[in-house]
Design a protein around this motif. Structure first.
Motif, PDB file in Angstrom:
ATOM      1  N   ASN A 158      52.408  45.430  51.643  1.00 18.67           N
ATOM      2  CA  ASN A 158      52.308  45.618  50.190  1.00 18.67           C
ATOM      3  C   ASN A 158      52.404  47.094  49.822  1.00 18.67           C
ATOM      4  O   ASN A 158      53.102  47.490  48.885  1.00 18.67           O
ATOM      5  N   HIS A 159      51.675  47.932  50.562  1.00 18.36           N
ATOM      6  CA  HIS A 159      51.681  49.378  50.299  1.00 18.36           C
ATOM      7  C   HIS A 159      53.071  49.976  50.515  1.00 18.36           C
ATOM      8  O   HIS A 159      53.554  50.789  49.707  1.00 18.36           O
ATOM      9  N   GLN A 160      53.744  49.568  51.581  1.00 17.41           N
ATOM     10  CA  GLN A 160      55.085  50.082  51.859  1.00 17.41           C
ATOM     11  C   GLN A 160      56.079  49.636  50.797  1.00 17.41           C
ATOM     12  O   GLN A 160      56.981  50.397  50.424  1.00 17.41           O
ATOM     13  N   ASN A 161      55.949  48.403  50.323  1.00 12.02           N
ATOM     14  CA  ASN A 161      56.838  47.941  49.257  1.00 12.02           C
ATOM     15  C   ASN A 161      56.710  48.820  48.016  1.00 12.02           C
ATOM     16  O   ASN A 161      57.712  49.191  47.387  1.00 12.02           O
ATOM     17  N   ARG A 162      55.467  49.163  47.675  1.00 15.72           N
ATOM     18  CA  ARG A 162      55.265  50.043  46.520  1.00 15.72           C
ATOM     19  C   ARG A 162      55.826  51.441  46.774  1.00 15.72           C
ATOM     20  O   ARG A 162      56.419  52.064  45.879  1.00 15.72           O
ATOM     21  N   GLN A 163      55.640  51.948  47.995  1.00 14.70           N
ATOM     22  CA  GLN A 163      56.166  53.276  48.331  1.00 14.70           C
ATOM     23  C   GLN A 163      57.684  53.303  48.260  1.00 14.70           C
ATOM     24  O   GLN A 163      58.285  54.264  47.750  1.00 14.70           O
ATOM     25  N   ILE A 164      58.315  52.259  48.786  1.00 10.73           N
ATOM     26  CA  ILE A 164      59.783  52.210  48.783  1.00 10.73           C
ATOM     27  C   ILE A 164      60.313  52.205  47.354  1.00 10.73           C
ATOM     28  O   ILE A 164      61.278  52.896  47.013  1.00 10.73           O
ATOM     29  N   LYS A 165      59.679  51.413  46.492  1.00 12.43           N
ATOM     30  CA  LYS A 165      60.118  51.377  45.098  1.00 12.43           C
ATOM     31  C   LYS A 165      59.962  52.746  44.433  1.00 12.43           C
ATOM     32  O   LYS A 165      60.843  53.200  43.698  1.00 12.43           O
ATOM     33  N   ALA A 166      58.823  53.398  44.699  1.00  9.35           N
ATOM     34  CA  ALA A 166      58.600  54.727  44.114  1.00  9.35           C
ATOM     35  C   ALA A 166      59.608  55.743  44.637  1.00  9.35           C
ATOM     36  O   ALA A 166      60.128  56.576  43.882  1.00  9.35           O
ATOM     37  N   GLN A 167      59.916  55.666  45.943  1.00 10.98           N
ATOM     38  CA  GLN A 167      60.877  56.603  46.520  1.00 10.98           C
ATOM     39  C   GLN A 167      62.278  56.367  45.977  1.00 10.98           C
ATOM     40  O   GLN A 167      63.035  57.314  45.748  1.00 10.98           O
ATOM     41  N   LEU A 168      62.631  55.107  45.773  1.00 10.96           N
ATOM     42  CA  LEU A 168      63.948  54.808  45.202  1.00 10.96           C
ATOM     43  C   LEU A 168      64.053  55.356  43.782  1.00 10.96           C
ATOM     44  O   LEU A 168      65.100  55.898  43.384  1.00 10.96           O
ATOM     45  N   MET A 169      62.982  55.223  43.015  1.00 14.64           N
ATOM     46  CA  MET A 169      62.992  55.762  41.657  1.00 14.64           C
ATOM     47  C   MET A 169      63.101  57.285  41.678  1.00 14.64           C
ATOM     48  O   MET A 169      63.859  57.879  40.904  1.00 14.64           O
ATOM     49  N   GLU A 170      62.352  57.931  42.583  1.00 15.90           N
ATOM     50  CA  GLU A 170      62.408  59.392  42.688  1.00 15.90           C
ATOM     51  C   GLU A 170      63.792  59.856  43.132  1.00 15.90           C
ATOM     52  O   GLU A 170      64.315  60.845  42.617  1.00 15.90           O
ATOM     53  N   LEU A 171      64.386  59.123  44.081  1.00 14.53           N
ATOM     54  CA  LEU A 171      65.734  59.467  44.540  1.00 14.53           C
ATOM     55  C   LEU A 171      66.734  59.353  43.389  1.00 14.53           C
ATOM     56  O   LEU A 171      67.617  60.213  43.232  1.00 14.53           O
ATOM     57  N   GLY A 172      66.594  58.308  42.579  1.00 15.31           N
ATOM     58  CA  GLY A 172      67.487  58.162  41.431  1.00 15.31           C
ATOM     59  C   GLY A 172      67.327  59.305  40.448  1.00 15.31           C
ATOM     60  O   GLY A 172      68.324  59.830  39.918  1.00 15.31           O
ATOM     61  N   GLU A 173      66.087  59.732  40.211  1.00 16.11           N
ATOM     62  CA  GLU A 173      65.841  60.850  39.300  1.00 16.11           C
ATOM     63  C   GLU A 173      66.422  62.148  39.857  1.00 16.11           C
ATOM     64  O   GLU A 173      66.995  62.952  39.116  1.00 16.11           O
ATOM     65  N   GLN A 174      66.273  62.363  41.166  1.00 12.93           N
ATOM     66  CA  GLN A 174      66.830  63.575  41.784  1.00 12.93           C
ATOM     67  C   GLN A 174      68.343  63.592  41.673  1.00 12.93           C
ATOM     68  O   GLN A 174      68.947  64.640  41.418  1.00 12.93           O
TER      69      GLN A 174
END
Length: 561
Positions: free
Chosen positions: A204-220
Motif C-alpha cells: 500500500n505504501h509503495q503504491n502511494r509512493q509510486i503515484k506521488a513520484q509519477l506526479m512529481e516526474l510529470g511536473e518536472q
C-alpha cells in the motif's frame, strides 16, 4: 503461485545446508590462516639469520618448499626470488609489506586472487644490511575449499532437495488459493494470513509512493519543457546514434525545420558543420564552433553525455550570435577608420613641419603653413574629443548628472552658436515651438542638437533653410531638425548613424568634420532613451526627429521650483 512456494521452500532448504557448510569453512579458515602466519614468521626469522650470516647465496642453498622467498633492496630492486628470475621482476618498493618493513622493521599483507580462488600471505623483515627479506605462502581460500568439497555437498543437497520437494508439494497447494486472491492494487489482509500484514501494508505504501513520484516526474517534465521552450537558444538532446530525443522550438526555428525534429537522425542533416560537430561529440569530444545557418551566424556547443562512464548521447546548444558578430565587424571597421582619420592630419602636420624645418619655405609663407598646422591640429583635437564622447556614451560613464533642461531654450542657444556658420553658408536657421522641460544631461543634449543643426547647415544649399521645432506629442517630448538641403538616399538611411560613414564623401571632405556627428547623436539619444526618426530623399531635404519618453518630461510647476 504453487511453483513459487515450492521453489521458496526448496531454495531455503538447500540454502540452509549450503550456508551451514560455508559457515563451518569460514570458522576453520581463520584458524588455519593464523597457524600459517605464525609458521611464516618463524621461518622468516630463520632465513633472516641465515642471510645475515652467509649472505644472499644462503637463499640458493635451501629448499623453499611451497613458500616463495624474495630478497629486495631498499630501493625496491629485487635481488633474489625463489620462484622467478629476479631480473624480470618489477620494482617492489610500492608493495605494502615492503613499505611497512622499511618504515617499521616488519611488514605483512594479504592478496587475493579471484581467478585462482587463492589467498597469498606475505611477511617481510628489514635486515641489518638495509635489504628486505620477504616470504610468501599461498593457500586455498574459503571458496577454494568449498569447490574441493563440491561433490559431498551436492549429495547432501540432493537428499535435502528430495525431502523438501515432498513437503513443498503438499504445503504449496494448501497455501496458494488464498494468496492468489490478494488484490495487489488494493491489498487486504486474508483471514488465514495475518502474517502478511507487514507485506501488504508495504505494498500500500509503495503504491502511494509510486503515484506521488509519477506526479512529481510529470511536473518536472512540464517545468523542463517550460524552461527550454522559453530559451532563445536552440536546444537538442540526441541519443548515442544521433537521433533527436528532445528539442525546443528555438532549435526548429534556427534550423528552419520543415518537419518535426523528434526522432530525426541529425548525423545526416544538410548542414555539414552541424554533422561534423555531432559526430565529434558522439566520439566523446567537446565541440565549440561558429556555423552559418540560413543567413544567421550561430555558435554551436556540442557536449557528449556520459552515464557511468558510458557515452549515452550528446547535447547540442545553438546560440544566435549574428548581432555580436556584426558588432565585432563594426568595431574592427571603427578601429580602421580611426587609424585612417588620425593618420591623415598627422601626415599633413608632419609634412609641413618637415618642410619648415628644412628651411625650404619663404619666411612670408610661414604664417600660411602655421595656419595649416593649426587647422589640422584642431581637426585632431575635435576627432579625439568626439571619440572620447562616444566612448563615454558607450560605457554609460558621462561625467555629468541629469537636471531639468528646457528644449526650446536649448534650441535657441544652438541657433545663436551657429549664426555665423549659417550666414557663411547663406542658410537661414529658425527655431519655433513651445517650452518643454525634460530631465536630461545638458552637455549631451547640447552636443546632440548642435550636431544635427550643424549637419543641416553644412549639407544645405545657398539660400536654404533649417527649421528647429520643439513640441509635445502623444509619444512624448519631441525636437525635430528639418532642412531643404541635398537629402539622403533611401539606401543610406540605416547607415548614416554609423561611425565615420559619409553619404557624399567628396562633399564631406570639402566641408570638413570628423564623421562622428550623427553617431554621437544616436548614442546620446540612446542614453536618454529617446527614439530617432529619419525622413529624407535626395534633393528634398532631411528631417530628423528625437522623441523622448513621456516619463522624462518635467511639469512646468516642478521645473520652476
Amino acid at each position: 503461485m504453487t511453483k513459487r512456494i515450492f521453489s521458496a521452500i526448496f531454495t531455503v532448504t538447500l540454502s540452509t545446508l549450503l550456508v551451514g557448510m560455508i559457515i563451518l569453512i569460514a570458522i576453520l579458515m581463520p584458524y588455519f590462516e593464523q597457524q600459517l602466519a605464525t609458521e611464516l614468521s618463524t621461518e622468516l626469522g630463520y632465513l633472516s639469520r641465515g642471510v645475515s650470516q652467509y649472505g644472499e647465496d644462503f637463499l640458493s642453498t635451501i629448499d623453499p618448499g611451497s613458500s616463495r622467498i624474495t630478497l629486495i633492496r631498499s630501493d625496491g630492486t629485487v635481488l633474489y626470488d625463489s620462484s622467478l628470475d629476479a631480473s624480470t621482476l618489477e620494482n617492489h618498493a610500492d608493495r605494502e609489506e615492503v613499505h611497512q618493513a622499511l618504515a617499521t622493521g616488519t611488514g605483512e599483507s594479504v592478496r587475493y586472487s579471484t581467478t585462482l580462488q587463492e589467498k597469498t600471505l606475505y611477511r617481510a623483515l628489514l635486515l641489518p644490511s638495509g635489504d628486505v627479506l620477504r616470504i610468501a605462502c599461498t593457500h586455498y581460500s574459503s571458496m577454494g575449499i568449498f569447490l574441493l568439497l563440491i561433490q559431498p555437498i551436492l549429495l547432501i543437497l540432493t537428499f535435502g532437495a528430495v525431502l523438501s520437494a515432498v513437503i513443498s508439494y503438499k504445503v504449496s497447494h494448501r497455501l496458494t488459493r488464498p494468496l492468489n486472491e490478494i488484490d495487489l492494487e488494493h491489498p487486504q489482509v486474508p483471514e488465514d494470513y495475518e502474517e502478511l500484514t507487514p507485506l501488504l501494508r508495504r505494498l500500500n505504501h509503495q503504491n502511494r509512493q509510486i503515484k506521488a513520484q509519477l506526479m512529481e516526474l510529470g511536473e518536472q517534465q512540464e517545468r523542463f519543457a517550460s524552461i527550454t521552450e522559453n530559451m532563445k537558444e536552440g536546444f537538442l538532446v540526441l541519443d548515442r546514434t544521433g537521433t533527436v530525443l528532445s528539442h525546443n522550438t528555438s532549435a526548429g526555428q534556427l534550423l528552419h525545420a520543415e518537419a518535426p525534429l523528434m526522432g530525426r537522425d541529425m548525423t545526416h542533416s544538410p548542414i555539414e558543420e552541424l554533422n561534423s560537430a555531432i559526430r565529434d561529440a558522439l566520439e566523446g569530444q567537446h565541440t565549440e564552433t561558429l556555423i552559418p545557418l540560413f543567413g544567421r551566424m550561430c555558435q554551436l556547443f556540442a557536449n557528449p553525455v556520459y552515464q557511468q562512464d558510458q557515452l549515452t548521447g550528446t547535447v547540442i546548444v545553438l546560440l544566435d550570435v549574428t548581432e555580436k558578430q556584426e558588432r565585432e565587424t563594426l568595431r574592427r571597421e571603427f578601429s580602421a577608420n580611426v587609424s585612417h582619420e588620425l593618420k591623415t592630419p598627422l601626415t599633413s602636420i608632419s609634412g609641413i613641419a618637415e618642410i619648415m624645418k628644412s628651411g625650404l619655405i619663404d619666411p612670408n609663407d610661414v604664417p600660411h603653413f602655421a595656419g595649416k598646422i593649426y587647422d589640422e591640429s584642431q581637426r585632431l583635437i575635435h576627432l579625439v574629443g568626439d571619440i572620447i564622447k562616444l566612448s563615454q556614451l558607450d560605457e554609460n560613464s558621462i561625467p555629468y548628472t541629469a537636471a531639468p533642461v528646457d528644449l526650446l531654450e536649448l534650441a535657441q542657444n544652438t541657433r545663436i552658436q551657429l549664426e555665423n556658420p549659417a550666414a557663411k553658408q547663406q542658410v537661414t536657421l529658425q527655431v519655433e515651438g513651445e517650452p518643454v522641460v525634460i530631465e536630461g544631461v545638458l552637455p549631451v543634449l547640447d552636443e546632440m542638437l548642435f550636431n544635427l543643426c550643424d549637419n543641416a547647415i553644412k549639407y544645405n544649399k545657398p539660400g536654404g533653410h533649417v527649421w528647429v521645432n520643439v513640441k509635445r506629442t502623444p509619444d512624448g517630448p519631441t525636437i525635430s531638425v528639418k532642412d531643404d538641403g541635398i537629402g539622403i538616399p533611401a539606401e543610406d538611411h540605416d547607415r548614416v548613424f554609423e561611425r565615420f560613414y559619409r553619404v557624399d564623401k567628396s562633399h564631406s571632405k570639402a566641408i570638413g568634420g570628423t564623421g562622428l556627428g550623427l553617431s554621437i547623436v544616436k548614442h546620446s539619444a540612446a542614453y536618454h532613451n529617446a527614439r530617432i526618426e529619419l525622413e529624407s530623399a535626395p534633393g528634398k531635404g532631411t528631417c530628423i526627429r528625437l522623441i523622448f519618453p513621456p516619463s522624462r518630461e518635467i511639469p512646468a510647476q516642478s521645473a520652476e521650483k
